[in-house]
Design a protein around this motif. Structure first.
Motif, short mmCIF file in Angstrom:
data_model
loop_
_atom_site.label_atom_id
_atom_site.label_comp_id
_atom_site.label_asym_id
_atom_site.label_seq_id
_atom_site.Cartn_x
_atom_site.Cartn_y
_atom_site.Cartn_z
N ARG A 180 -4.60 -5.18 -4.11
CA ARG A 180 -3.91 -3.90 -3.96
C ARG A 180 -3.04 -3.51 -5.15
O ARG A 180 -2.40 -2.45 -5.13
CB ARG A 180 -3.06 -3.94 -2.69
CG ARG A 180 -3.90 -3.97 -1.42
CD ARG A 180 -3.13 -4.44 -0.21
NE ARG A 180 -3.91 -4.25 1.01
CZ ARG A 180 -4.85 -5.09 1.43
NH1 ARG A 180 -5.12 -6.19 0.74
NH2 ARG A 180 -5.52 -4.83 2.54
N VAL A 181 -2.98 -4.35 -6.16
CA VAL A 181 -2.12 -4.06 -7.31
C VAL A 181 -2.90 -4.20 -8.61
O VAL A 181 -4.05 -4.66 -8.62
CB VAL A 181 -0.88 -5.00 -7.32
CG1 VAL A 181 -0.06 -4.82 -6.05
CG2 VAL A 181 -1.29 -6.46 -7.48
N ASP A 182 -2.27 -3.80 -9.69
CA ASP A 182 -2.92 -3.89 -11.00
C ASP A 182 -2.78 -5.28 -11.62
O ASP A 182 -3.63 -5.71 -12.40
CB ASP A 182 -2.33 -2.84 -11.95
CG ASP A 182 -2.54 -1.43 -11.44
OD1 ASP A 182 -3.71 -1.06 -11.22
OD2 ASP A 182 -1.55 -0.70 -11.26
N LYS A 193 2.33 1.55 -3.47
CA LYS A 193 1.25 1.95 -4.38
C LYS A 193 0.99 3.45 -4.25
O LYS A 193 0.77 4.15 -5.25
CB LYS A 193 0.00 1.15 -4.07
CG LYS A 193 -1.22 1.52 -4.90
CD LYS A 193 -1.08 1.11 -6.35
CE LYS A 193 -2.38 1.32 -7.11
NZ LYS A 193 -2.26 1.02 -8.55
N ARG A 198 1.44 1.54 -13.89
CA ARG A 198 0.84 0.35 -13.30
C ARG A 198 1.78 -0.24 -12.25
O ARG A 198 2.99 -0.08 -12.32
CB ARG A 198 0.59 -0.71 -14.39
CG ARG A 198 -0.47 -0.29 -15.39
CD ARG A 198 -0.60 -1.32 -16.52
NE ARG A 198 -1.03 -2.62 -16.04
CZ ARG A 198 -2.29 -2.93 -15.74
NH1 ARG A 198 -3.24 -2.04 -15.87
NH2 ARG A 198 -2.60 -4.15 -15.32
N LEU A 199 1.17 -0.92 -11.28
CA LEU A 199 1.94 -1.63 -10.25
C LEU A 199 1.73 -3.13 -10.44
O LEU A 199 0.59 -3.63 -10.41
CB LEU A 199 1.51 -1.20 -8.86
CG LEU A 199 2.15 -1.98 -7.69
CD1 LEU A 199 3.68 -1.86 -7.74
CD2 LEU A 199 1.63 -1.49 -6.35
N GLU A 240 0.83 -1.21 0.00
CA GLU A 240 0.00 0.00 0.00
C GLU A 240 0.86 1.26 0.00
O GLU A 240 0.56 2.24 -0.70
CB GLU A 240 -0.93 -0.01 1.21
CG GLU A 240 -1.98 -1.11 1.15
CD GLU A 240 -2.78 -1.23 2.44
OE1 GLU A 240 -2.35 -0.65 3.46
OE2 GLU A 240 -3.83 -1.90 2.43
N ASN A 242 -1.22 7.02 -9.62
CA ASN A 242 -1.80 6.53 -10.87
C ASN A 242 -0.90 6.81 -12.07
O ASN A 242 -1.36 6.78 -13.21
CB ASN A 242 -3.17 7.18 -11.07
CG ASN A 242 -4.17 6.78 -10.01
OD1 ASN A 242 -4.20 5.62 -9.60
ND2 ASN A 242 -4.96 7.73 -9.53
#
Length: 557
Positions: free
Chosen positions: A403-405, A369, A377-378, A366, A374
């Motif tokens: 929590r990720v893309d 992130k 991408r993560l 988190e 934005n």
């Protein structure tokens, strides 16, 4: 992770063990590097194995695993507690629409409830009489054989019926049942018709192990009748084109010659490369050239990801966040596609048994992130077995995916059916929540591993070794003459030996054509909307493989 960390950590015996067989999380209590060189017990020799003083030895040690990697005679030692009882496999239905009422077991009253389950023709009626003002309810097993029900492949749950009074309808999974807890879905009264997205429920419960429907009320005389309880699979979604990627750890070489990297990408039709970030100790020029490398790759139509991570990041996440911020400050809009993190905190001693560390891992994601925002991408690298350990009753892999893309799964197997099997639950969760999932294959050489597993033996006459708590030694029997025996000791007997062959895990020694064909076959076999493609570990390992018509000497030049 940095190149030096990558080489040391990635080839660690514990990680290969985890990638190989998913680890036994009940046993993986402490992983210790042995302090002294020892001889293999497989060869009948009996030198003592010293346990480092920095690692506590619990009185609950019930199993010891010795892992001998390659030609090394210094094993990695894993101490574990008593093996946990394995739960029965859940029932995984295949029907597109599943009528749960036909599976129900016998209801069980709790709280102040009285009465019993009835099964009228129009549904399931659950009358009761409340007493003492306590919440009263009934727990209805979702399967008559009292096994868990796997609804991870379903998209919606429809519950229709009518209620007198206000009745709470809830779902329970296996972990919740052990805590006597459940997830309320809705409070109903009168006629009701609910269509509930399992995506939302799956973020709170483990949909692979649902155990009961729970209804309850706080008023006397309440009852509920279910006329329909059905789970429906989602409509088929057209598959998106799958990509191919390469992990690249030698960032200086890539900076010097980006065209060589792009050339192999062109031949293999890869759609992304993931390149190790420079060290914070590298000068600004290296960082600028690295940012330029990412931009060059992007301009060539290949998605460029910055790659970094190390286990200790969960202890000091802001250091890694600062590193990411340093890069993002140099990259122009569109100059890179994303950041991929390869943290691997399970390499830290005791990680999987310490809920505080598990939470710290999720909180680190988190934090990172938040640093990325934005802007790109993560992506997160995870082992396939991360769907087994749990945090707050849910698979740790799912907490990461929330929590990720996207995630990249280290599904290192050469048997392609096995690749599908070990990644299936992560792919299914990706289908449910809309997270993209990359699979991965290994091409770098790995050593043979030999393993010896010992378990506690109450009869010293049948034991093969003794764990001396005071001297912190595992001693093979018979003990040498004159050895003082500790009063704090436990006996252990060899339970089993096994060997892990590298050809099960890696394509090293095969040809580039074989790897390319296997990647193509994985793409053809993987029928999941979440499936994004296959990443090859790594570009140097792939280059070292034989090419048709190219001699070894020419390939090395």
């Amino acid at each position: 992770m940095s190149v030096s960390n990558h080489i040391g950590q990635r080839l660690s015996a514990r990680r290969r063990c985890c990638l190989r067989r998913g680890c036994s999380f009940a046993r993986l209590t402490w992983t210790l590097a042995v302090a002294a060189a020892v001889a293999l017990p497989l060869l009948g020799q009996a030198e003592d194995i010293a346990v480092p003083r920095s690692i506590p030895i619990s009185p609950a040690v019930a199993e010891i695993e010795l892992s001998y990697v390659g030609e090394r005679t210094t094993p990695v030692v894993t101490l574990g507690g008593p093996p946990a009882a394995e739960p029965s496999l859940p029932y995984r239905p295949l029907a597109p629409i599943l009528d749960l009422r036909g599976l129900f077991g016998e209801a069980q009253a709790f709280g102040s409830c009285q009465g019993q389950e009835t099964r009228p023709q129009e549904g399931i009626d659950l009358p009761w009489i409340a007493g003492s003002g306590m919440r009263c309810g009934q727990r209805i097993p979702l399967h008559r054989a009292d096994v868990a029900l796997d609804l991870l492949s379903y998209g919606t749950l429809r519950i229709r019926g009518h209620a007198t009074g206000q009745v709470v309808v809830a779902l329970e999974d296996r972990a919740g049942g052990q805590r006597e807890d459940n997830l309320p879905l809705a409070t109903v009264t009168g006629p009701f018709d609910l269509t509930l997205p399992l995506k939302k429920i799956g973020r709170r419960l483990d949909l692979r192990s649902l155990t009961a429907l729970v209804v309850s009320a706080e008023t006397a005389g309440a009852h509920i009748a279910f006329e329909q309880i059905e789970a429906a699979q989602p409509a088929p979604v057209p598959a998106k084109p799958a990509g191919v990627g390469f992990w690249v750890w030698t960032y200086r070489e890539a900076i010097r010659d980006p065209q060589a990297l792009l050339a192999i990408c062109l031949v293999q039709r890869c759609s992304r490369v993931l390149i190790q970030m420079p060290s914070q100790m590298d000068d600004d020029e290296i960082w600028r050239r690295y940012a330029g490398l990412l931009a060059t790759i992007q301009e060539a139509g290949v998605a460029a990801f910055a790659l970094d991570g190390y286990p200790e990041a969960i202890q000091e996440p802001l250091k890694l966040a600062d590193k990411i911020e340093r890069l993002l400050a140099l990259v122009k809009p569109g100059g890179m596609s994303g950041v991929q993190l390869d943290i691997e905190p399970y390499l830290l001693p005791g990680f999987l048994q310490d809920e505080a560390q598990l939470r710290r891992y999720v909180e680190t994601i988190e934090t990172l992130k938040g640093a990325i925002g934005n802007r790109v991408r993560l992506s997160m690298v995870i082992p396939f077995w991360l769907a087994s350990p749990t945090l707050a009753g849910r698979p740790l892999a799912y907490a990461v995916m929330d929590r990720v893309d996207e995630v990249a799964v280290m599904s290192y197997r050469t048997d392609l059916d096995e690749v599908q099997d070990i990644a299936e639950d992560i792919l299914r969760y990706g289908d449910l929540v809309g997270a993209r999932v990359w699979l991965a294959v290994e091409t770098t050489p790995l050593p043979v591993e030999q393993h010896v597993v010992l378990r506690r033996e109450p009869d010293p006459a049948r034991a093969d070794a003794m764990l001396d708590y005071d001297r912190r030694l595992l001693q093979w029997l018979p003990l040498a003459e004159g050895v003082n025996r500790s009063t704090r000791r436990e006996w252990f007997r060899i339970h089993r030996r096994f060997t892990v062959r590298p050809e099960r895990l890696t394509f090293a020694g095969r040809s580039q054509a074989e790897v390319s064909a296997s990647v193509k076959r994985i793409v053809e076999m993987t029928a999941h909307p979440s499936f994004a493609g296959v990443i090859i570990h790594d570009v140097d390992g792939f280059r070292a493989l034989a090419e048709p018509g190219v001699k070894d000497d020419a390939r090395k030049q």
